[in-house]
Motif scaffolding. Structure first.
Motif, PDB file in Angstrom:
ATOM      1  N   MET A   1      28.835  29.350  37.043  1.00 27.17           N
ATOM      2  CA  MET A   1      28.375  30.136  38.174  1.00 27.17           C
ATOM      3  C   MET A   1      28.722  31.505  38.323  1.00 27.17           C
ATOM      4  N   HIS A   2      29.205  32.113  37.406  1.00 30.04           N
ATOM      5  CA  HIS A   2      29.385  33.520  37.492  1.00 30.04           C
ATOM      6  C   HIS A   2      28.064  34.265  37.295  1.00 30.04           C
ATOM      7  N   ASP A   3      27.690  35.148  38.153  1.00 31.40           N
ATOM      8  CA  ASP A   3      26.434  35.994  38.133  1.00 31.40           C
ATOM      9  C   ASP A   3      26.177  36.334  36.517  1.00 31.40           C
ATOM     10  N   GLY A   4      24.827  35.821  36.128  1.00 30.96           N
ATOM     11  CA  GLY A   4      24.673  36.298  34.650  1.00 30.96           C
ATOM     12  C   GLY A   4      24.665  35.347  33.876  1.00 30.96           C
ATOM     13  N   VAL A   5      25.620  34.279  33.980  1.00 32.44           N
ATOM     14  CA  VAL A   5      25.632  33.103  32.969  1.00 32.44           C
ATOM     15  C   VAL A   5      24.364  31.963  33.213  1.00 32.44           C
ATOM     16  N   LEU A   6      23.909  31.535  32.287  1.00 31.28           N
ATOM     17  CA  LEU A   6      22.871  30.644  32.204  1.00 31.28           C
ATOM     18  C   LEU A   6      23.180  29.235  32.051  1.00 31.28           C
ATOM     19  N   SER A   7      24.168  28.960  31.081  1.00 27.88           N
ATOM     20  CA  SER A   7      24.498  27.653  30.864  1.00 27.88           C
ATOM     21  C   SER A   7      25.857  27.653  30.098  1.00 27.88           C
ATOM     22  N   SER A   8      26.310  26.428  29.890  1.00 25.06           N
ATOM     23  CA  SER A   8      27.516  26.256  29.285  1.00 25.06           C
ATOM     24  C   SER A   8      27.747  25.050  28.652  1.00 25.06           C
ATOM     25  N   ARG A   9      28.386  24.669  27.771  1.00 22.28           N
ATOM     26  CA  ARG A   9      28.591  23.173  27.057  1.00 22.28           C
ATOM     27  C   ARG A   9      30.182  23.257  26.460  1.00 22.28           C
ATOM     28  N   ILE A  10      30.718  22.185  26.639  1.00 18.35           N
ATOM     29  CA  ILE A  10      31.907  21.569  26.114  1.00 18.35           C
ATOM     30  C   ILE A  10      31.693  20.634  25.039  1.00 18.35           C
ATOM     31  N   LEU A  11      31.905  21.021  23.655  1.00 20.30           N
ATOM     32  CA  LEU A  11      31.946  20.052  22.858  1.00 20.30           C
ATOM     33  C   LEU A  11      32.864  19.572  22.090  1.00 20.30           C
ATOM     34  N   PHE A  12      33.048  18.037  22.234  1.00 22.91           N
ATOM     35  CA  PHE A  12      34.412  17.602  21.795  1.00 22.91           C
ATOM     36  C   PHE A  12      34.124  16.196  21.265  1.00 22.91           C
TER      37      PHE A  12
ATOM     38  N   VAL B   1      31.771  13.875  22.237  1.00 24.42           N
ATOM     39  CA  VAL B   1      31.174  12.877  22.968  1.00 24.42           C
ATOM     40  C   VAL B   1      29.661  13.240  23.100  1.00 24.42           C
ATOM     41  N   ALA B   2      28.763  12.604  22.356  1.00 17.77           N
ATOM     42  CA  ALA B   2      27.307  13.129  22.442  1.00 17.77           C
ATOM     43  C   ALA B   2      26.844  13.203  23.746  1.00 17.77           C
ATOM     44  N   GLY B   3      26.031  14.195  24.106  1.00 24.00           N
ATOM     45  CA  GLY B   3      25.388  14.273  25.545  1.00 24.00           C
ATOM     46  C   GLY B   3      26.130  14.647  26.568  1.00 24.00           C
ATOM     47  N   ALA B   4      27.326  14.787  26.580  1.00 25.90           N
ATOM     48  CA  ALA B   4      28.055  15.220  27.526  1.00 25.90           C
ATOM     49  C   ALA B   4      28.484  16.632  27.436  1.00 25.90           C
ATOM     50  N   GLY B   5      29.022  17.136  28.762  1.00 28.42           N
ATOM     51  CA  GLY B   5      29.514  18.463  28.933  1.00 28.42           C
ATOM     52  C   GLY B   5      28.539  19.610  28.859  1.00 28.42           C
ATOM     53  N   TYR B   6      27.530  19.291  29.570  1.00 30.05           N
ATOM     54  CA  TYR B   6      26.233  20.478  29.806  1.00 30.05           C
ATOM     55  C   TYR B   6      26.372  20.821  31.254  1.00 30.05           C
ATOM     56  N   ALA B   7      26.474  22.075  31.377  1.00 31.46           N
ATOM     57  CA  ALA B   7      26.369  22.727  32.826  1.00 31.46           C
ATOM     58  C   ALA B   7      25.144  24.047  32.573  1.00 31.46           C
ATOM     59  N   ARG B   8      24.524  23.865  33.907  1.00 29.60           N
ATOM     60  CA  ARG B   8      23.555  25.004  33.847  1.00 29.60           C
ATOM     61  C   ARG B   8      23.536  25.805  35.295  1.00 29.60           C
ATOM     62  N   ASN B   9      23.322  27.048  35.370  1.00 28.84           N
ATOM     63  CA  ASN B   9      23.307  27.827  36.677  1.00 28.84           C
ATOM     64  C   ASN B   9      21.845  28.077  36.949  1.00 28.84           C
ATOM     65  N   ILE B  10      21.504  27.232  37.960  1.00 27.08           N
ATOM     66  CA  ILE B  10      19.861  27.070  38.155  1.00 27.08           C
ATOM     67  C   ILE B  10      19.788  27.950  39.577  1.00 27.08           C
ATOM     68  N   GLU B  11      19.456  29.110  39.512  1.00 20.86           N
ATOM     69  CA  GLU B  11      19.116  30.035  40.763  1.00 20.86           C
ATOM     70  C   GLU B  11      20.309  29.906  41.723  1.00 20.86           C
ATOM     71  N   GLY B  12      21.545  29.747  41.082  1.00 18.18           N
ATOM     72  CA  GLY B  12      22.554  29.610  42.006  1.00 18.18           C
ATOM     73  C   GLY B  12      23.192  28.239  42.361  1.00 18.18           C
ATOM     74  N   SER B  13      22.493  27.180  41.850  1.00 15.05           N
ATOM     75  CA  SER B  13      22.994  26.010  42.139  1.00 15.05           C
ATOM     76  C   SER B  13      23.703  25.331  40.667  1.00 15.05           C
ATOM     77  N   TYR B  14      24.422  24.578  40.754  1.00 15.54           N
ATOM     78  CA  TYR B  14      25.265  24.044  39.803  1.00 15.54           C
ATOM     79  C   TYR B  14      24.860  22.743  39.349  1.00 15.54           C
ATOM     80  N   PHE B  15      24.351  22.704  37.971  1.00 13.65           N
ATOM     81  CA  PHE B  15      23.785  21.319  37.534  1.00 13.65           C
ATOM     82  C   PHE B  15      24.900  20.969  36.568  1.00 13.65           C
ATOM     83  N   VAL B  16      25.480  19.857  36.602  1.00 11.16           N
ATOM     84  CA  VAL B  16      26.333  19.326  35.372  1.00 11.16           C
ATOM     85  C   VAL B  16      26.186  18.014  35.057  1.00 11.16           C
TER      86      VAL B  16
END
Length: 469
Positions: free
Chosen positions: A441-452, A454-469
Motif C-alpha cells: 500500500m505504499h504509494d507507487g507499489v503495484l503488487s507483491s507476492r509471497i512465494l513459499f 503454496v500454489a496460488g496464495a500470497g498475492y496482493a495488489r494496490n488497486i487505486e489505493g484499495s488493498y486486494f489480497v
C-alpha cells in the motif's frame, strides 16, 4: 526440531464489500517458524472454499492452445481450463484472442501470448496494473521463415495464376491441348543471384537471411536495434544498410520482419510512398510481419505503375483482388510444430514466474532471476513504479519487521521496477500480513507476492489505493 515441521497458515476469507464471513486454516510442512499471512481476504463474492482448487495455480486459456504445450503444467500444482466462472484465474495464456481489460481478473498475476506479437494484449494497461506480459520470441521463427521462402517463389513465378489457369482448362477439358501453348503466359525469374533486403533482423529475419544466402541470393539488412545475439546468426556475406531506403534501393525482394508499433515514431504504414519510390519497379515485397506496416494506397500505386509484386500474409481491403498481389490467410505460425513450441515456451515462462518470480521474455517487465531460494526461506516479489526511493523503502520495511534479507535483485524497465527478495525465517512466528500490506500500500507499489510453496496464495495488489489480497 526438523526444518520441515508443520506450520499453520491462517486463511482469512471475506465477502466483497461486507464483513468477514469465514476463516480457514491449513497445515503445510515448511519451516521451523509459523508463517501467518492473509489469503483471499478481499475481492471475493463467495467463500473461496466454494470455488477455489486448494493448492493449485489456475490457468485460463483463450483460443485453442496446443495440448502438448499445456501438458508442461504439472497437474499436481496446476489446473487449466478455458473459463474460470468465479473470476479467480492466476494467469492467462492466449494466441490471437483480442484480450479486453474486463477479461483480466483481479487475481491474474501474468499473461503469456503464444507467439511473438502482443498487439492483441493491452500491454500498457497491464503495466499500469503491475501485470507482466510475456511472449515467445523465436518459437514460430522457423514456420514463418519457411513461408517467407515460399513467398520468394510465389513472387518469382506466377504459380497461383498458373494453377488457376490449369483449373479452368481442366473444367473445359483442354489441359493437354493448351498447356504447352499457354505456359509462356506465366513466365518468371530465378532467385539465385538476386538481392534480398531484410528489414528487421530478429529471429525470423536472421533465419530468412541464412536460408536466402544458402539459395545463392545476395542479402542486405537493416535493423537499428540489431542485437548481438541476432547479429551472430547472420550470414557473413550480408551487407548492413543504414536506412530502409538504402536497403531496398537495389533489392529484387524485400522481406518485412519488424513489429507493428502505433503512434508517433511507430511503424504504422512505414512502407509508404517514400520507401516505395526507392524500390526497383519490379521488386517483390514480402510482408509476413503485420499488415498495418504497409500503406495500401501507396502499394496499389506502386503495383499499378510497374511490374512489382506484393505477397502478404494478411487481409487487405484494397489489394485483395489486384493481379500483382497474393494475400494469404495469416498462415505464418500455423504449423503444429510452431504452435506446440510456442505453447510449451509460454507454459514454461508462466511456471517460472508463478513459482520462482523469474521474469524472462516479458514485453513490459525487466528480466529478473535469483538463484533457487534456500530451504527455510521465503521469496517476496514487489512490482513498483520506477521512481526514486522504492528500493530503500522496501528494505526498510523488512528491517522494521526484524526480517533478514538473504539475497535480492532490483531491475527496472521504463516506468516499471521489479524486486525479488529472499528472506530468512527465524524461530518466532513471522507475521507477513502486516508486512505485505505495508509493502503493497505504499504509494507507487503495484503488487507483491509471497512465494513459499503454496500454489496460488500470497498475492496482493494496490488497486487505486484499495488493498486486494
Amino acid at each position: 526440531s526438523s526444518l520441515f515441521e508443520p506450520i499453520i497458515i491462517m486463511l482469512a476469507t471475506t465477502l466483497r464489500r461486507t464483513t468477514v464471513s469465514a476463516a480457514r486454516a491449513s497445515t503445510r510442512c515448511f519451516a521451523s517458524a509459523p508463517v501467518d499471512f492473509d489469503h483471499f481476504s478481499s475481492g471475493w463474492e463467495k467463500d473461496s472454499s466454494e470455488y477455489q482448487t486448494e493448492g493449485k495455480f489456475h490457468i485460463e486459456t483463450f483460443n485453442k492452445i496446443s495440448p502438448l504445450g499445456l501438458a508442461r503444467f504439472p497437474s499436481k500444482n496446476y489446473e487449466v481450463k478455458e473459463d474460470w466462472e468465479n473470476n479467480n484465474a492466476h494467469a492467462i495464456l492466449l494466441r490471437s484472442h483480442k484480450l479486453q481489460e474486463s477479461e483480466v481478473d483481479v487475481s491474474v498475476r501474468a499473461i503469456a501470448r503464444c507467439g511473438a506479437g502482443t498487439n492483441n494484449v493491452p500491454v500498457a494497461r497491464m503495466s499500469e496494473l503491475g501485470i507482466p506480459v510475456f511472449n515467445t520470441p523465436g518459437a514460430n521463427a522457423n514456420a514463418v521463415k519457411e513461408l517467407v521462402i515460399c513467398g520468394l517463389f510465389l513472387g518469382s513465378r506466377r504459380l497461383i495464376a498458373g494453377i488457376n489457369h490449369m483449373t479452368q482448362l481442366g473444367e473445359q477439358g483442354l489441359q493437354k491441348e493448351r498447356v504447352e501453348k499457354d505456359k509462356s503466359m506465366f513466365g518468371g525469374r530465378e532467385i539465385a543471384g538476386k538481392t534480398l533486403a531484410i528489414i528487421g533482423m530478429g529471429h525470423i529475419g536472421a533465419a530468412t537471411a541464412r536460408e536466402a544466402s544458402a539459395l545463392g541470393m545476395k542479402t542486405v539488412g537493416y535493423d537499428p536495434a540489431l542485437s548481438i545475439e541476432s547479429a551472430l546468426k547472420l550470414p557473413r556475406e550480408i551487407s548492413i544498410a543504414d536506412s530502409i531506403s538504402s536497403a531496398v534501393a537495389e533489392a529484387d525482394y524485400i522481406s518485412l520482419n519488424i513489429p507493428y508499433i502505433k503512434g508517433e515514431g511507430g511503424t504504422h504504414g512505414i512502407i509508404g510512398k517514400d520507401v516505395l519510390s526507392h524500390m526497383k519497379n519490379d521488386a517483390v515485397v514480402l510482408n509476413f510481419a503485420r499488415g498495418e506496416l504497409v500503406d495500401s494506397d501507396a502499394m496499389k500505386e506502386y503495383l499499378d505503375a510497374g511490374d512489382g509484386r506484393y505477397i502478404s500474409d494478411f487481409p487487405d481491403d484494397l489489394l485483395w483482388n489486384h493481379k500483382n498481389a497474393i494475400l494469404l490467410p495469416h498462415l505464418g505460425a500455423s504449423t503444429e510444430e510452431a504452435e506446440e513450441t510456442a505453447a510449451a515456451m509460454a507454459a514454461d515462462t508462466i511456471q517460472a514466474y508463478l513459482e520462482h518470480g523469474t521474469i524472462q521474455n516479458s514485453v513490459n517487465f525487466p528480466a529478473a532471476a535469483l538463484p533457487e531460494r534456500k530451504e527455510g526461506s521465503i521469496r517476496v516479489t514487489v512490482a513498483t513504479q520506477n521512481v526514486p526511493g522504492m528500493l530503500a523503502y522496501i528494505s526498510d520495511v523488512f528491517a522494521k519487521h526484524g526480517i533478514n534479507i538473504l539475497q535480492q535483485i532490483n531491475t527496472s524497465r521504463g516506468d516499471l521496477a521489479y524486486n525479488v527478495i529472499d528472506v530468512e525465517l527465524g524461530a518466532d512466528t513471522i507475521d507477513l500480513k502486516d508486512l505485505q500490506k505495508e509493502l503493497t500500500m505504499h504509494d507507487g507499489v503495484l503488487s507483491s507476492r509471497i512465494l513459499f510453496g503454496v500454489a496460488g496464495a500470497g498475492y496482493a495488489r494496490n488497486i487505486e489505493g484499495s488493498y486486494f489480497v
